[in-house]
Structure formats: C-alpha cells, structure tokens
Scaffold this motif. Sequence first.
Motif, mmCIF file in Angstrom:
data_model
loop_
_atom_site.group_PDB
_atom_site.id
_atom_site.type_symbol
_atom_site.label_atom_id
_atom_site.label_comp_id
_atom_site.label_asym_id
_atom_site.label_seq_id
_atom_site.Cartn_x
_atom_site.Cartn_y
_atom_site.Cartn_z
ATOM 1 N N THR A 8 11.078 3.695 -6.228
ATOM 2 C CA THR A 8 11.074 3.169 -5.645
ATOM 3 C C THR A 8 9.036 3.219 -4.982
ATOM 4 N N LEU A 9 9.162 4.900 -5.234
ATOM 5 C CA LEU A 9 7.367 4.608 -4.683
ATOM 6 C C LEU A 9 6.221 4.916 -5.609
ATOM 7 N N ILE A 10 6.450 4.816 -7.193
ATOM 8 C CA ILE A 10 5.435 5.278 -7.942
ATOM 9 C C ILE A 10 5.668 3.273 -8.618
ATOM 10 N N SER A 11 4.614 3.554 -8.663
ATOM 11 C CA SER A 11 3.644 1.116 -9.022
ATOM 12 C C SER A 11 4.463 1.460 -10.473
ATOM 13 N N ASN A 12 4.637 0.562 -11.091
ATOM 14 C CA ASN A 12 4.712 0.122 -12.220
ATOM 15 C C ASN A 12 4.821 0.448 -13.358
#
Length: 110
Positions: A51-55
């Motif tokens: 949910t919080l970290i980029s791909n």
Amino acid sequence: MIRRHIVGFGLTILFLMGALIAVLMWWAGNYSTTVATAMLILVLLGTAAGTLISNILLTWLIIGLSTIGIAILMMGYVVMTIPIKIGLLLAFPVCASLSTLSRSILSGWR
C-alpha cells in the motif's frame, strides 16, 4: 462502462486478498503460535508495503527478502515442515503484490 469493470476487478482483488489472509491465518493456526505470529507479521507487512511503497522499490524489497528467507528457511536448520516453510516464504510477496495491484487499479480510477 469500462470504468465499472475496472472497479469490479479491483474490488474482486480486494476480496481475494481478504480470503487469502483468512486462509493463510487458518492454515498457520494449525501449527504452533510462533508460526501463526510469523504469518500474521508477514501478511501485515506485505499489505502495508504494497500500500505504501512504490512498485519498483517493492519489487526489489520482495526479491531481497525472498532471497534472505530462502537462505534461512531452506538452507538453514529450521525444524518445520516444507509446506509451512513455503507458505511463510510466499506470504509476503503474494500479499504485497495483491495489495499493489488493487491500489494501482482503484487509485487510478479516482
């Protein structure tokens, strides 16, 4: 019309993620409390990271943590059955991937 299908697909992924968490916790509950606690932590971390970290950062995190987990669980001397080891290894990447997929689908719709 197309947007309705995208939202339906995103909600289906969220439902599948909830069902996966329920199945994983039920399965880990059949073992000791240590395994159930480890599974809960991995599921929560996977959901939060997705949910919080980029791909791209999440991809590298999954690769690194999977490598470390395989080295510790499969090559080390940990007294557990092979299916629960594989379940513990797959809990974080699968939850993080489903969380990222649902986030990208539902947040892209706005």
